[in-house]
Design a protein around this motif. Structure first.
Motif, PDB file in Angstrom:
ATOM      1  N   ARG A 187      -2.751  50.141  30.822  1.00  0.00           N
ATOM      2  CA  ARG A 187      -2.848  50.644  32.082  1.00  0.00           C
ATOM      3  C   ARG A 187      -2.298  49.342  33.078  1.00  0.00           C
ATOM      4  O   ARG A 187      -3.042  48.489  32.997  1.00  0.00           O
ATOM      5  CB  ARG A 187      -3.845  51.308  32.843  1.00  0.00           C
ATOM      6  CG  ARG A 187      -3.699  52.088  34.036  1.00  0.00           C
ATOM      7  CD  ARG A 187      -4.927  52.947  34.275  1.00  0.00           C
ATOM      8  NE  ARG A 187      -5.892  52.181  34.808  1.00  0.00           N
ATOM      9  CZ  ARG A 187      -7.175  52.315  34.232  1.00  0.00           C
ATOM     10  NH1 ARG A 187      -7.123  52.784  32.877  1.00  0.00           N
ATOM     11  NH2 ARG A 187      -8.037  51.653  34.630  1.00  0.00           N
ATOM     12  N   GLY A 213      -1.535  56.517  31.370  1.00  0.00           N
ATOM     13  CA  GLY A 213      -1.297  57.750  30.684  1.00  0.00           C
ATOM     14  C   GLY A 213      -1.063  58.888  31.301  1.00  0.00           C
ATOM     15  O   GLY A 213      -0.152  59.671  31.087  1.00  0.00           O
ATOM     16  N   SER A 214      -1.520  58.794  32.757  1.00  0.00           N
ATOM     17  CA  SER A 214      -0.895  59.863  33.632  1.00  0.00           C
ATOM     18  C   SER A 214      -1.431  59.710  34.996  1.00  0.00           C
ATOM     19  O   SER A 214      -2.080  58.910  35.154  1.00  0.00           O
ATOM     20  CB  SER A 214      -1.499  61.244  33.238  1.00  0.00           C
ATOM     21  OG  SER A 214      -2.967  61.615  33.424  1.00  0.00           O
ATOM     22  N   TRP A 226      -1.666  57.690  44.798  1.00  0.00           N
ATOM     23  CA  TRP A 226      -1.379  57.718  43.220  1.00  0.00           C
ATOM     24  C   TRP A 226      -2.882  57.311  42.468  1.00  0.00           C
ATOM     25  O   TRP A 226      -3.191  56.030  43.053  1.00  0.00           O
ATOM     26  CB  TRP A 226      -0.135  57.172  42.673  1.00  0.00           C
ATOM     27  CG  TRP A 226       1.002  57.950  43.024  1.00  0.00           C
ATOM     28  CD1 TRP A 226       1.083  59.133  43.835  1.00  0.00           C
ATOM     29  CD2 TRP A 226       2.411  57.383  42.948  1.00  0.00           C
ATOM     30  NE1 TRP A 226       2.621  59.438  44.012  1.00  0.00           N
ATOM     31  CE2 TRP A 226       3.380  58.153  43.649  1.00  0.00           C
ATOM     32  CE3 TRP A 226       2.946  56.129  42.578  1.00  0.00           C
ATOM     33  CZ2 TRP A 226       4.594  58.238  43.665  1.00  0.00           C
ATOM     34  CZ3 TRP A 226       4.099  55.999  42.557  1.00  0.00           C
ATOM     35  CH2 TRP A 226       5.195  56.949  43.041  1.00  0.00           C
ATOM     36  N   SER A 270       3.796  57.555  24.663  1.00  0.00           N
ATOM     37  CA  SER A 270       3.690  58.410  25.566  1.00  0.00           C
ATOM     38  C   SER A 270       2.631  57.908  26.780  1.00  0.00           C
ATOM     39  O   SER A 270       2.259  56.898  26.817  1.00  0.00           O
ATOM     40  CB  SER A 270       2.662  59.633  24.775  1.00  0.00           C
ATOM     41  OG  SER A 270       1.384  58.834  24.612  1.00  0.00           O
ATOM     42  N   GLY A 271       2.916  58.875  28.022  1.00  0.00           N
ATOM     43  CA  GLY A 271       2.437  58.187  29.155  1.00  0.00           C
ATOM     44  C   GLY A 271       3.255  58.537  30.483  1.00  0.00           C
ATOM     45  O   GLY A 271       4.153  59.296  30.370  1.00  0.00           O
ATOM     46  N   SER A 272       3.116  58.006  31.414  1.00  0.00           N
ATOM     47  CA  SER A 272       3.865  58.082  32.628  1.00  0.00           C
ATOM     48  C   SER A 272       4.132  56.829  33.334  1.00  0.00           C
ATOM     49  O   SER A 272       3.239  55.754  33.253  1.00  0.00           O
ATOM     50  CB  SER A 272       3.099  58.791  33.521  1.00  0.00           C
ATOM     51  OG  SER A 272       2.755  60.163  33.172  1.00  0.00           O
ATOM     52  N   ARG A 274       5.697  55.009  37.023  1.00  0.00           N
ATOM     53  CA  ARG A 274       5.962  55.385  38.655  1.00  0.00           C
ATOM     54  C   ARG A 274       6.044  54.102  39.419  1.00  0.00           C
ATOM     55  O   ARG A 274       5.653  52.905  38.962  1.00  0.00           O
ATOM     56  CB  ARG A 274       4.939  56.162  39.077  1.00  0.00           C
ATOM     57  CG  ARG A 274       4.647  57.408  38.769  1.00  0.00           C
ATOM     58  CD  ARG A 274       3.736  58.589  39.624  1.00  0.00           C
ATOM     59  NE  ARG A 274       3.637  59.769  39.097  1.00  0.00           N
ATOM     60  CZ  ARG A 274       3.065  60.615  39.653  1.00  0.00           C
ATOM     61  NH1 ARG A 274       2.451  60.549  40.896  1.00  0.00           N
ATOM     62  NH2 ARG A 274       2.853  62.019  39.522  1.00  0.00           N
ATOM     63  N   ASP A 291       7.144  61.240  34.384  1.00  0.00           N
ATOM     64  CA  ASP A 291       5.962  61.612  34.056  1.00  0.00           C
ATOM     65  C   ASP A 291       6.031  62.063  32.763  1.00  0.00           C
ATOM     66  O   ASP A 291       7.052  62.969  32.430  1.00  0.00           O
ATOM     67  CB  ASP A 291       5.309  62.665  35.031  1.00  0.00           C
ATOM     68  CG  ASP A 291       4.816  62.092  36.496  1.00  0.00           C
ATOM     69  OD1 ASP A 291       4.732  60.694  36.422  1.00  0.00           O
ATOM     70  OD2 ASP A 291       4.418  62.602  37.547  1.00  0.00           O
ATOM     71  N   GLY A 292       4.766  62.452  31.963  1.00  0.00           N
ATOM     72  CA  GLY A 292       4.659  63.138  30.784  1.00  0.00           C
ATOM     73  C   GLY A 292       5.801  62.547  29.785  1.00  0.00           C
ATOM     74  O   GLY A 292       6.332  63.344  29.018  1.00  0.00           O
ATOM     75  N   LYS A 294       7.017  61.587  26.354  1.00  0.00           N
ATOM     76  CA  LYS A 294       6.863  61.698  24.862  1.00  0.00           C
ATOM     77  C   LYS A 294       7.982  61.469  23.977  1.00  0.00           C
ATOM     78  O   LYS A 294       9.033  62.105  23.676  1.00  0.00           O
ATOM     79  CB  LYS A 294       6.609  63.293  24.700  1.00  0.00           C
ATOM     80  CG  LYS A 294       5.171  63.972  25.400  1.00  0.00           C
ATOM     81  CD  LYS A 294       3.944  63.477  24.454  1.00  0.00           C
ATOM     82  CE  LYS A 294       2.939  63.994  25.291  1.00  0.00           C
ATOM     83  NZ  LYS A 294       1.493  63.459  24.650  1.00  0.00           N
TER      84      LYS A 294
END
Length: 311
Positions: A187, A213-214, A226, A270-272, A274, A291-292, A294
């Motif tokens: 992160r 992750g999100s 956020w 995988s993850g997001s 921004r 976002d999201g 995969k």
């Protein structure tokens, strides 16, 4: 590598080292081997045992300066290259003293060795892994590149400011006797990435770039609200149907009697991701959200250049 979700590890111990970044030794001593039971995050951060290392650092400051770093074509290194000049970096690191995720435990940098079990009934099939993890890693890194030189022409400068990495982990192991398998999770947040170009001070910048992750909030919400959770992951070495990322060096048959050396990578992710603002010069294009993510499977091959054919 072929693995199952069952993991066997040496029990872990605690060693606290202050003011010594990235300097440690691994000692192999007799220890009890067992299969881990699933524990929650707080239990994992507080767990201690008899092998492995936990490393703490208290306000470690690292300054790095370099006149030039050059990446060149070996066939014509004097004319075909990209050079990064007048590089300056400053980093501050701390772990073991601050609870960044507010779970009641100040996590440390853990270094351990274990195995992923191929077959629970055949211990000789166990695959060794090096495990590194830090759930509370406080860092702030600034990097300045005074000049970027492209084949003898100056094309601008670059800045990376406020690079933080509050949580990360890595599993690294062998890949069928050659190459490596790995899983990375992190992160991160970078306050600003900026590329300055042109003679009149034009620039391209990305502010508050984050990967996790999100995110709990909607993409169109105020970026200051956020909230990142979990880690952006590359590879999945410990899933029930594991698919770690891998990197290997091999030889590709070109089908015409020749072969070419290649570096090959396979991975999933995988993850997001921004960013609060993307800007060209004075023109803001607003915030960005992907976002999201995969990535189920991705393969990259990098053939050698100027190395000749291998008979």
């Amino acid at each position: 590598m072929k693995t199952s979700h069952e993991v066997k590890k040496m029990t872990k111990g605690f060693v606290l080292l202050g003011f010594i970044p990235f300097a440690f030794s691994v000692f192999f001593t007799p220890s009890v081997v067992f299969c881990l039971e699933k524990m929650d995050k707080k239990q994992l951060k507080a767990e201690t045992g008899q092998a492995g290392l936990d490393i703490g650092m208290d306000s470690v400051v690292i300054y790095h300066g370099r006149d030039s770093v050059r990446i060149a074509n070996p066939e014509n290194p004097e004319n075909n290259y990209v050079g990064f000049e007048n590089i300056k970096g400053l980093g501050v690191f701390e772990t073991g003293a601050t609870d960044l995720d507010n779970d009641g435990v100040a996590g440390k940098l853990t270094v351990d060795i274990g195995t992923v079990i191929n077959n629970p009934d055949v211990t000789t099939d166990d695959i060794p892994l090096v495990f590194l993890s830090c759930p509370d890693w406080m860092q702030n890194i600034d990097v300045l590149v005074g000049n970027i030189n492209w084949c003898g022409k100056s094309i601008g400068s670059a800045e990376i400011r406020g690079f933080s990495l509050p949580s990360w982990h890595a599993y690294i192991g062998s890949y069928g006797g050659a190459g490596i398998d790995f899983q990375l999770g992190f992160r991160t947040k970078i306050e600003e990435i900026k590329f300055n170009y042109g003679e009149t001070g034009e620039s391209f910048s990305v502010r508050k770039l984050q990967a996790a992750g999100s995110f709990a909030e909607a993409p169109e919400s105020d970026p200051s609200t956020w909230t990142a959770s979990g880690e952006f992951t590359v590879g999945d070495a410990l899933a029930e149907n594991p698919y770690p990322a891998s990197m290997d060096i091999g030889i590709r048959d070109n089908g015409d009697g020749t072969t070419t050396p290649i570096i090959q990578m396979q991975m999933n992710a995988s993850g997001s991701i921004r960013a609060s603002d993307i800007k060209f010069g004075s023109q803001s294009f607003g915030q960005m959200a992907i976002d999201g993510i995969k990535v189920h499977s991705m393969k990259i091959e990098m053939p050698g250049r100027g190395l000749g054919n291998i008979p």
